[in-house]
Design an enzyme around this catalytic site. Structure first.
Site, PDB file in Angstrom:
ATOM      1  N   HIS A 330      -6.758  43.209  34.199  1.00 19.04           N
ATOM      2  CA  HIS A 330      -7.333  44.134  33.264  1.00 19.04           C
ATOM      3  C   HIS A 330      -8.878  44.168  32.848  1.00 19.04           C
ATOM      4  O   HIS A 330      -9.263  44.627  32.316  1.00 19.04           O
ATOM      5  CB  HIS A 330      -6.404  43.845  31.990  1.00 19.04           C
ATOM      6  CG  HIS A 330      -5.143  44.400  31.760  1.00 19.04           C
ATOM      7  ND1 HIS A 330      -4.722  45.440  31.371  1.00 19.04           N
ATOM      8  CD2 HIS A 330      -3.839  43.866  32.250  1.00 19.04           C
ATOM      9  CE1 HIS A 330      -3.538  45.795  31.631  1.00 19.04           C
ATOM     10  NE2 HIS A 330      -2.920  44.801  31.961  1.00 19.04           N
ATOM     11  N   LYS A 518     -11.673  51.749  18.784  1.00 19.82           N
ATOM     12  CA  LYS A 518     -11.183  50.875  19.751  1.00 19.82           C
ATOM     13  C   LYS A 518     -11.740  49.264  19.272  1.00 19.82           C
ATOM     14  O   LYS A 518     -12.481  49.230  18.177  1.00 19.82           O
ATOM     15  CB  LYS A 518     -12.136  51.119  21.109  1.00 19.82           C
ATOM     16  CG  LYS A 518     -13.905  51.316  20.876  1.00 19.82           C
ATOM     17  CD  LYS A 518     -14.034  51.648  22.137  1.00 19.82           C
ATOM     18  CE  LYS A 518     -14.092  53.177  22.795  1.00 19.82           C
ATOM     19  NZ  LYS A 518     -13.127  53.218  23.875  1.00 19.82           N
ATOM     20  N   ARG A 519     -11.294  48.233  19.873  1.00 20.77           N
ATOM     21  CA  ARG A 519     -11.788  46.935  19.585  1.00 20.77           C
ATOM     22  C   ARG A 519     -13.500  46.933  19.700  1.00 20.77           C
ATOM     23  O   ARG A 519     -14.012  47.712  20.500  1.00 20.77           O
ATOM     24  CB  ARG A 519     -11.361  45.649  20.470  1.00 20.77           C
ATOM     25  CG  ARG A 519      -9.938  45.777  20.291  1.00 20.77           C
ATOM     26  CD  ARG A 519      -9.643  45.177  18.861  1.00 20.77           C
ATOM     27  NE  ARG A 519     -10.334  43.932  18.576  1.00 20.77           N
ATOM     28  CZ  ARG A 519      -9.639  42.831  18.401  1.00 20.77           C
ATOM     29  NH1 ARG A 519      -8.303  42.598  18.842  1.00 20.77           N
ATOM     30  NH2 ARG A 519     -10.247  41.560  18.131  1.00 20.77           N
ATOM     31  N   LYS A 524     -18.555  47.832  24.865  1.00 21.66           N
ATOM     32  CA  LYS A 524     -18.066  49.165  24.472  1.00 21.66           C
ATOM     33  C   LYS A 524     -19.257  49.992  23.685  1.00 21.66           C
ATOM     34  O   LYS A 524     -19.244  50.951  23.586  1.00 21.66           O
ATOM     35  CB  LYS A 524     -16.982  49.153  23.584  1.00 21.66           C
ATOM     36  CG  LYS A 524     -15.608  48.670  24.331  1.00 21.66           C
ATOM     37  CD  LYS A 524     -14.410  48.290  23.350  1.00 21.66           C
ATOM     38  CE  LYS A 524     -13.167  47.714  24.164  1.00 21.66           C
ATOM     39  NZ  LYS A 524     -12.248  48.895  24.543  1.00 21.66           N
ATOM     40  N   THR A 626      -7.525  53.476  27.613  1.00 19.22           N
ATOM     41  CA  THR A 626      -6.502  54.476  27.217  1.00 19.22           C
ATOM     42  C   THR A 626      -6.561  55.199  25.958  1.00 19.22           C
ATOM     43  O   THR A 626      -5.993  56.389  25.856  1.00 19.22           O
ATOM     44  CB  THR A 626      -5.261  53.524  27.167  1.00 19.22           C
ATOM     45  OG1 THR A 626      -5.363  52.780  26.048  1.00 19.22           O
ATOM     46  CG2 THR A 626      -4.570  53.032  28.378  1.00 19.22           C
ATOM     47  N   LYS A 630      -5.943  59.433  25.053  1.00 18.53           N
ATOM     48  CA  LYS A 630      -4.931  59.959  23.615  1.00 18.53           C
ATOM     49  C   LYS A 630      -5.772  61.018  23.099  1.00 18.53           C
ATOM     50  O   LYS A 630      -5.516  61.971  22.645  1.00 18.53           O
ATOM     51  CB  LYS A 630      -5.013  58.791  22.773  1.00 18.53           C
ATOM     52  CG  LYS A 630      -4.307  57.794  23.184  1.00 18.53           C
ATOM     53  CD  LYS A 630      -4.282  56.436  22.416  1.00 18.53           C
ATOM     54  CE  LYS A 630      -3.663  55.200  22.784  1.00 18.53           C
ATOM     55  NZ  LYS A 630      -4.009  54.139  22.310  1.00 18.53           N
TER      56      LYS A 630
HETATM   57  C1  LIG Z   1      -5.176  52.893  22.371  1.00 17.70           C
HETATM   58  C2  LIG Z   1      -5.574  51.942  21.578  1.00 17.70           C
HETATM   59  C3  LIG Z   1      -6.520  50.871  21.845  1.00 17.70           C
HETATM   60  C4  LIG Z   1      -7.209  50.798  23.347  1.00 17.70           C
HETATM   61  O1  LIG Z   1      -8.346  51.971  22.981  1.00 17.70           O
HETATM   62  P1  LIG Z   1      -9.638  51.936  24.087  1.00 17.70           P
HETATM   63  O2  LIG Z   1     -10.599  52.777  23.644  1.00 17.70           O
HETATM   64  O3  LIG Z   1      -8.864  52.196  25.502  1.00 17.70           O
HETATM   65  O4  LIG Z   1     -10.194  50.432  24.090  1.00 17.70           O
HETATM   66  C5  LIG Z   1      -6.763  49.874  20.939  1.00 17.70           C
HETATM   67  N1  LIG Z   1      -6.153  49.915  19.750  1.00 17.70           N
HETATM   68  C6  LIG Z   1      -5.188  50.786  19.515  1.00 17.70           C
HETATM   69  C7  LIG Z   1      -4.538  50.650  18.160  1.00 17.70           C
HETATM   70  C8  LIG Z   1      -4.768  51.928  20.269  1.00 17.70           C
HETATM   71  O5  LIG Z   1      -3.853  52.906  19.709  1.00 17.70           O
END
Ligand SMILES: *Cc1c(COP(=O)(O)O)cnc(C)c1O
Length: 782
Positions: A330, A518-519, A524, A626, A630
């Site tokens: 990952h 995101k985190r 990022k 991911t 979304k």
């Molecule tokens: C989809 C999701 C992530 C991943 O987000 P990235 O932008 O791909 O890092 C992290 N936390 C939650 C709650 C998510 O639903």
């Protein structure tokens, strides 16, 4: 068809039996519990009739970021509308009941959410794919802000009980450490496929002490000592990713990893023997996917079981293991590759340590037989420099290894794992990540789902997302685009209401919703977003007549509790929010909101309402992402770099419908050595001014020095990293230009909506159904 009276009766019975109340006197929380339990009774029948002697896949993961189960389960089981009606007859509102459920937040971010999406896809595609992990008593911490600083509290998600799990005491196993033995108690959650015959299982293990407590100590009135061993044993499943900056924390993590690996393998071995007698064909019926290296100790554990308990030779055991496991990588961030001091393994898992040494020796033999020079072999050693390299163990012990987006897999093969790729090219595969459209569209955006089903004349897209392609032809149909715009408006209103409820902040529903969730991590680059907002703020101050579209910048992110720099970035953005939101000169033009405690359920409001998806990581650093998918599925164009799955997203939806900017991997590689962020700091118009706010007194970090530390990280670097390691200053200008394009595009709302529409129509590839089909065909052969 549900029998309404039966369900009402079952709810009443559960309320009376477990809570001692009636439907009339029950709280919403009690109603949620009883309703969920009565749903479990319905599900149980089908669940227990699943075939067991078939070839199956076990997904081993330290994280499952499931979010809420209630609505998702009802929708997938096909009874949501009927249950809603039953509740209405009882004068109850399904949304209020749903809100009583706490998120199952047993994961950090993308990796854990991927596991959850995969389980949904497996069950929907009728693939026997079961999850194995840990039933953490406390999930990822809950976040709130105090003076703009992140604060953390325990996520006590089990306080009101979890009606979606069944404790199966009869299938408990012992997990043996050198110093003590614990019991692993399985809790099973049903994984219900959408409109399918399959209900798979997520089995999470809870650790329990073998002895209840020390009677002698208690009798001697040493009350805490009487509980000591019990606490130590049960700490294993206490929290997700305990802080491991100290030695004790590292030991606890190794215990967690071995705990669920061992328990899960014992479970699989027992079941296989029941069905087939011998373990010779174990791998023909069992494929195990390792979600990153956290469960890598499963490889020596399976070998241990085969040798010590089943009398296999080491060679045969290794052969079986290599046919059973595959490993998903990952990240290529070097600091995230797991390594453990070998002494730790020696101390608490001596037999496992011996087996890892045997695996290492076997690898060296194999390399020699392949003609590799001796001097090169040390590159591959699993036990090296006093450490055990979990990634090396995973690669050698697995049949296949995969990256999670095309760019990421190519980078693995050409850089980080190049030497492995040269020896074992046949092991390497790409499996671009995906998301489940059941949760991220059908459940979280029923309004858009309805429009899509109407236009396509069928709801097939729910199980076959490539059907969305047929929406493309409506891009020039004004009435369709207008309906889409109205839906977006409605979702923005719902989000605004939710934000008002959660944060007490009113946002302008007519402004562009620009979202980065995101985190929090330096790579990022939330800081790049922040600098751009500040620059825009100063531009508006200088020129109050500036013609820009109204915007609301929305952030959501948790920082790891020990990651000080990430916490400093949160504080900085919160300070920017106060500055901007309290300045009358810019009110009505821009606003900044950092929502607290970002989690799956918050995401279900944010993704459908977004109009711009911020995917601005340094090229080469985000393995896939991911969240980006979304957003796309809900019609938010991406402003993003050539990184991770962004590349494939833009390839599908078209560059014209997104806003791509920034240096590519190759360019960064080239300038790496000579990069001097000061050049950009001095030369790029406006940049110095915003960077200097970290030290010029514009904001206060409460005397912690955190802002100055950030400033130094950008301009001067430290002995452990170069200045501006993530090329924020380099990409600033290019990002600002891309943001100007966004602003310009948004001036024509209809044209902007068409870009959004093209993103939806081309999101088919990013269904986790596609990903799981690929794993099934190329890796698991199920
Ligand atoms: C989809 C999701 C992530 C991943 O987000 P990235 O932008 O791909 O890092 C992290 N936390 C939650 C709650 C998510 O639903």
């Amino acid at each position: 068809m549900l029998n309404k009276n039966e369900i009402k009766e079952s709810i009443s019975n559960i309320l009376l039996l477990d809570k001692g109340v009636t439907i009339k006197t029950a709280t919403d929380s009690e109603l949620y519990y009883a309703l969920s339990k009565s749903m479990m009774l319905l599900i149980l029948e089908k669940w227990k009739n699943q075939k067991t002697d078939v070839k199956k896949v076990s997904y081993f993961s330290a994280e499952f970021l499931m979010g809420r189960a209630f609505s998702n389960n009802l929708i997938n089981f096909g009874i949501y509308d009927e249950v809603k009606e039953i509740l209405e007859e009882l004068n109850l509102n399904i949304n209020i009941i749903e809100d009583e459920e706490m998120d199952a937040g047993l994961g950090n971010g993308g990796l854990g959410r991927l596991a959850a999406c995969f389980l949904d896809s497996g069950a929907t595609l009728d693939i026997p794919l079961n999850g194995y992990g840990i039933r953490y008593e406390y999930g990822l911490f809950k976040q709130y802000f105090e003076n703009g600083f992140q604060m953390e509290t325990a996520d006590d998600w089990l306080r009101n009980e979890d009606p979606w799990s069944i404790r199966r005491e009869s299938e408990k196993v012992d997990v043996v450490f050198n110093d003590f033995t614990v019991e692993a108690i399985p809790y099973d959650m049903p994984i219900i496929g959408y409109n399918s015959n399959t209900i798979n299982t997520l089995r999470l293990w809870s650790s329990k002490s073998k002895e209840s407590f020390d009677f002698k100590e208690f009798n001697d009135q040493n009350y805490l000592d009487a509980q000591k061993n019990k606490i130590i044993a049960e700490d294993i499943s206490r929290v997700l990713y305990p802080n491991d900056t100290k030695e004790e924390g590292k030991y606890l993590r190794i215990r967690q990893q071995y705990f669920f690996s061992s328990a899960s393998l014992q479970d699989l071995v027992r079941k296989h023997k029941e069905n087939h007698g011998s373990l010779d064909n174990f791998y023909e019926f069992n494929k195990i996917q390792l979600n990153d290296t956290h469960p890598a100790v499963s490889i020596p554990e399976l070998i241990r079981i085969l040798i010590d308990e089943e009398n296999y030779t080491f060679e045969k055991a290794l052969e079986i293991a290599k046919e059973t496991f595959s490993y998903t990588n990952h990240t290529i961030l070097a600091e995230a590759l797991e390594m453990w001091p070998k002494e730790y393994f020696k101390n608490i898992l001596p037999r496992i340590y011996e087996i890892i040494k045997l695996i290492d020796e076997s690898l060296m033999e194999e390399l020699k037989s392949k003609g590799l020079e001796k001097s090169k072999c040390s590159l591959y050693r699993i036990v090296h420099g006093g450490k055990i390299k979990m990634a090396w163990l995973s690669i050698y012990g697995s049949k296949y290894i995969n990256g999670v987006a095309r760019l990421h897999t190519n980078l693995l093969m050409s850089t980080e794992l190049k030497h492995w790729y040269e020896i074992y090219p046949e092991k390497f595969q790409n499996k671009t990540n995906g998301i489940t459209q059941r949760r991220w569209l059908l459940k979280s955006n029923p309004e858009l789902s309805k429009l899509i089903t109407e236009l396509l004349g069928s709801d097939e897209w729910i199980k076959n997302l490539s059907k969305l392609k047929d929406l493309e032809k409506y891009v020039d149909d004004d009435s369709v685009i207008e309906r889409f715009m109205n839906i977006k408006k409605e979702k923005k209103k719902q989000l605004a209401d939710f934000i008002f409820k959660e944060e007490g902040i009113k946002i302008d529903e007519d402004s562009l919703f620009d979202v980065q969730i995101k985190r929090l991590h330096e790579y990022k680059r939330q800081l790049l977003n922040a600098f751009h907002i500040l620059d825009l703020y100063y531009k508006i101050k200088e020129n109050p007549n500036i013609q820009i579209e109204k915007r609301t910048f929305i952030f959501g992110a948790k920082a790891a509790p020990g990651y000080d720099r990430a916490k400093a970035i949160i504080k900085f953005i919160n300070d920017i929010a106060s500055l901007v939101n309290n300045d009358k000169d810019v009110n009505g033009k821009i606003k900044v909101v950092f929502v607290h405690n970002y989690r799956v359920t918050y995401g279900e409001y944010l993704f459908p309402a977004a109009e711009l998806s911020e995917q601005i990581s340094t090229a080469g650093k985000e393995a896939s992402g991911t969240g980006n998918m979304k957003f796309m599925l809900n019609g938010a164009p991406t402003i993003g770099t050539y990184d991770g799955a962004n590349i494939e997203i833009v390839e599908e939806a078209g560059e014209d419908n997104n806003f791509i900017f920034g240096a590519k991997v190759e360019e960064l590689d080239e300038i790496m050595e000579s990069y001097d962020p000061k050049e950009y700091y001095e030369k790029v118009e406006g940049l110095k001014k915003v960077v200097d706010t970290l030290i010029d007194g514009t904001f206060s970090d409460g005397g912690s020095g955190a802002f100055e530390e950030l400033y130094d990280a950008l301009l001067q670097g430290y002995d452990w990293h170069r200045a501006d390691n993530y090329f924020i200053l380099k990409d600033f200008e290019s990002y600002r230009e891309a943001q100007k394009k966004v602003d310009k595009a948004y001036k024509n709302k209809k044209e902007y909506a068409k870009k959004s529409w093209m993103n939806i129509a081309n999101a088919g590839k990013f269904s986790s159904d596609r990903t799981i089909r690929e794993y099934s065909k190329d890796i698991w052969e199920v």
